[in-house]
Write a protein that holds these residues in place. Structure first.
Motif, short mmCIF file in Angstrom:
data_model
loop_
_atom_site.label_atom_id
_atom_site.label_comp_id
_atom_site.label_asym_id
_atom_site.label_seq_id
_atom_site.Cartn_x
_atom_site.Cartn_y
_atom_site.Cartn_z
N GLY A 29 0.82 -1.20 0.00
CA GLY A 29 0.00 0.00 0.00
C GLY A 29 0.86 1.25 0.00
N ARG A 30 2.03 1.20 0.57
CA ARG A 30 2.92 2.37 0.63
C ARG A 30 3.38 2.77 -0.77
NH1 ARG A 30 6.75 3.68 5.28
NH2 ARG A 30 7.95 5.47 4.53
N LEU A 31 3.85 1.78 -1.56
CA LEU A 31 4.30 2.09 -2.93
C LEU A 31 3.12 2.41 -3.83
CD1 LEU A 31 7.12 -0.54 -3.51
CD2 LEU A 31 7.35 1.88 -2.95
N SER A 32 1.99 1.77 -3.57
CA SER A 32 0.81 2.04 -4.39
C SER A 32 0.39 3.49 -4.26
CB SER A 32 -0.34 1.12 -3.95
OG SER A 32 -1.51 1.39 -4.70
N LYS A 33 0.42 4.02 -3.05
CA LYS A 33 0.06 5.43 -2.86
C LYS A 33 1.13 6.34 -3.46
CE LYS A 33 -0.56 4.85 1.58
NZ LYS A 33 -0.83 5.15 3.01
N LYS A 37 0.42 8.76 -7.57
CA LYS A 37 0.47 10.20 -7.81
C LYS A 37 1.18 10.54 -9.11
CE LYS A 37 0.54 11.19 -2.85
NZ LYS A 37 1.31 11.84 -1.74
N THR A 38 1.95 9.58 -9.66
CA THR A 38 2.70 9.86 -10.89
C THR A 38 1.76 9.77 -12.08
OG1 THR A 38 3.29 7.55 -11.10
CG2 THR A 38 4.81 8.95 -9.89
N MET A 89 5.80 -1.55 4.77
CA MET A 89 5.33 -1.43 3.38
C MET A 89 3.81 -1.40 3.29
SD MET A 89 8.05 -1.25 1.52
CE MET A 89 7.63 -1.71 -0.16
N GLU A 90 3.13 -1.42 4.46
CA GLU A 90 1.67 -1.37 4.52
C GLU A 90 1.04 -2.49 3.69
OE1 GLU A 90 0.30 2.53 3.52
OE2 GLU A 90 1.74 3.53 4.85
N ASN A 93 -3.45 -4.89 3.20
CA ASN A 93 -4.65 -4.93 2.35
C ASN A 93 -4.21 -4.93 0.90
OD1 ASN A 93 -7.29 -4.92 1.55
ND2 ASN A 93 -7.57 -2.70 1.80
N SER A 94 -3.67 -6.05 0.48
CA SER A 94 -3.05 -6.13 -0.85
C SER A 94 -4.08 -6.00 -1.96
CB SER A 94 -2.30 -7.46 -1.01
OG SER A 94 -3.20 -8.55 -0.90
N ILE A 95 -3.64 -5.44 -3.05
CA ILE A 95 -4.51 -5.21 -4.19
C ILE A 95 -4.85 -6.54 -4.88
CG2 ILE A 95 -4.64 -4.07 -6.44
CD1 ILE A 95 -2.73 -1.99 -5.36
N SER A 96 -3.93 -7.50 -4.80
CA SER A 96 -4.10 -8.76 -5.53
C SER A 96 -5.08 -9.72 -4.87
CB SER A 96 -2.74 -9.46 -5.68
OG SER A 96 -2.19 -9.70 -4.41
#
Length: 542
Positions: A29-33, A37-38, A89-90, A93-96
């Protein structure tokens, strides 16, 4: 699934990883956020982590979890690293989908009671290496709880409480006191974990001891572990580490029952602490623990050299703080025996420090007057210490000498010391006169309240000369002490009559005694003639 390496990750400056951004981002979740933004497609992305828990090893374990479709082998050897990495890395709650690393580590922690002792120590050591990272606090507490629970079961397995003293070589957990082998086994059962846990940091030891106290552990066992920890850690520690270890040990000992703490070991810690400049709070706690049991100390314990920059030979201020702690300690009531022990110890200490030419009279006086008068049955030793101090500090003015003499109870001086005082020119004249007058009243009271013969009381007047220096000439004062003829009392005739009556009763008793001796001689003579031998009889009178 096609894998590309489009993301560069710098982990704490230790190592750089090239990873697939899509795969890692799907679980983090940390990298996803961050990448959400990019805008548009970007290449050659780089992320720098300065505080990744566990460093490169932890990031690699986390990456393998992501590349393996959210599956990995979780064990006591990696659970702490994976748990902290997942929190950082939060990955809760994984996206997958349902592959939640944090949830999996929490589930594995529920099996902690089935871990071996070695596995538990490894996990605990990993948590310690990750501190002060707050993310390791949850798993750390669970490891400590499990460890303390196992130690509690070990101690409760014994049917007999410990009967050893804090200074003994071991703890007896067996009821068989006749077998030496049983004692050795009991000792090892009580202390086997000491060596395993000395690897812990001071912070973890503090948490460990607090948990043990809450679980009602034997305070003797805890205190012995703390002393063992202190000695074991000191060999390889730096000065800063030694200071931290010492402060932690002192603070934890302070939370225990002080009577369970080895008094000898406390003095060992005291001497070490003087060169490490520990914080004031820990220093006060150590002095309070020592002072509260001052009656257990020896003279050698108290002869601590003065700190650098102080001219005194011994640290008198330290002893004064010990005395204050003793009188104002945890124990609200001090027994007469304990007070007498400390008073006797202080008399020895004052005699030892009295020859120090740099010791100020105020310090000597403070020690002499620290204890209540009831602490001493006799002031002879106190007088001798004062005599020695005044001999070395002969140049003191009479005012200072009188302040020192205020601690002396003249009624508690023996006849020998009283005679010495009457001829002692080192003491101020006022103090000497006061001592002589006190002895005169003491003798008068004895004569009035004690039955003694006229022969013993028919003494001549004793004249005692006390010399003192005036400003110009040397003068002398005469104090006349009446022993046999107390003209100072108004009922002199009554006293004489009483003494004559006592003398008459003594003469009558002597006549009876001689008569009994004659009768006994006749009995013994008759038995010799009738039985041919005699048996010794007790002598009733001599």
């Amino acid at each position: 699934m096609e894998i590309c390496c489009d993301l560069e990750v710098d982990v704490n400056g230790e190592e750089t990883f090239m990873v697939d951004k899509k795969i890692i981002t799907s679980y983090s979740g940390r990298l996803s956020k961050l990448f959400g933004k990019t805008k548009g497609t970007t290449r050659n992305l780089k992320v720098i982590f300065h505080d990744f828990p566990g460093g490169a090893e932890s990031f690699e374990l986390m990456s393998r979890f992501c590349y393996n479709n959210g599956k990995t082998q979780i064990s006591p050897y990696n659970i702490c690293l994976l748990h902290c990495a997942a929190q950082f890395m939060e990955m809760n709650n994984s996206i997958s989908g349902t592959h939640n690393l944090l949830e999996q580590t929490d589930k594995s922690l529920k099996e902690i009671n089935y871990w071996t002792w070695s596995e538990l120590l490894i996990a605990l050591k990993q948590c310690q290496d990750l501190l002060p990272d707050v993310n390791s606090s949850v798993i750390l507490q669970k490891c400590l709880d499990s460890l303390v629970g196992r130690l509690a079961l070990t101690n409760e397995a014994s049917p007999c409480p410990s009967t050893s003293s804090p200074d003994s070589s071991g703890f007896r957990f067996s009821c068989d006191t006749k077998s030496t082998e049983s004692v050795k086994t009991s000792s090892s059962r009580a202390t086997w974990w000491y060596e395993d846990l000395f690897i812990l940091s001071p912070n973890l030891v503090e948490m460990l001891v607090k948990s043990m106290v809450e679980r009602k552990f034997n305070h003797v066992i805890i205190s012995r572990f703390l002393f063992y920890y202190h000695k074991s850690k000191f060999y390889t520690a730096t000065s800063d580490e030694k200071r931290k270890i010492l402060e932690t040990v002192i603070d934890m000992l302070y939370t225990l029952d002080w009577s369970s703490v080895s008094y000898k070991s406390l003095f060992g810690i005291l001497r070490v602490s003087m060169s490490l400049n520990i914080n004031k709070s820990s220093k006060n706690k150590l002095e309070s623990m020592i002072g509260s049991q001052l009656d257990q100390a020896t003279l050698d314990n108290l002869l601590v050299p003065s700190p650098y920059g102080i001219n005194y030979l011994y640290d008198v201020n330290l002893v004064l703080r010990f005395l204050k702690a003793f009188l104002n300690g945890r124990s609200s009531q001090l027994s007469a025996i304990r007070l007498r022990k400390v008073a006797s110890l202080m008399d020895l200490y004052m005699a030892e420090v009295a020859p120090d030419p740099c010791l100020k009279p105020s310090k000597f006086q403070a020690i002499a007057m620290a204890l209540p008068d009831s602490a001493r049955d006799s002031c002879d030793e106190l007088y001798r210490a004062m005599d020695m101090y005044l001999e070395v500090h002969a140049g003191l003015p009479d005012e200072e000498k009188l302040k020192i003499c205020c601690a002396l109870n003249y009624e508690k001086l023996s006849a020998e010391i009283y005679i010495h005082l009457s001829q002692n020119t080192k003491f101020p004249s006022k103090a000497t006169v006061q001592g002589v007058v006190s002895q005169q009243y003491k003798l008068k009271s004895l004569l009035e309240g004690t039955n003694i013969s006229q022969q013993d009381t028919d003494l001549s007047c004793t004249s005692i000369e006390i010399r003192s220096k005036g400003k110009k000439d040397e003068t002398s004062e005469q104090v006349v002490l009446y022993a046999g003829k107390l003209d100072v009392i108004s009922d002199n005739e009554k006293l004489k009559s009483h003494l004559q009556g006592m003398q008459w009763r003594v003469m009558e008793l002597e006549k009876v005694c001689r008569k009994m001796q004659t009768q006994m001689a006749k009995i013994m003579k008759s038995r010799v003639s009738s039985h041919g031998h005699s048996r010794s009889l007790p002598r009733l009178c001599s």
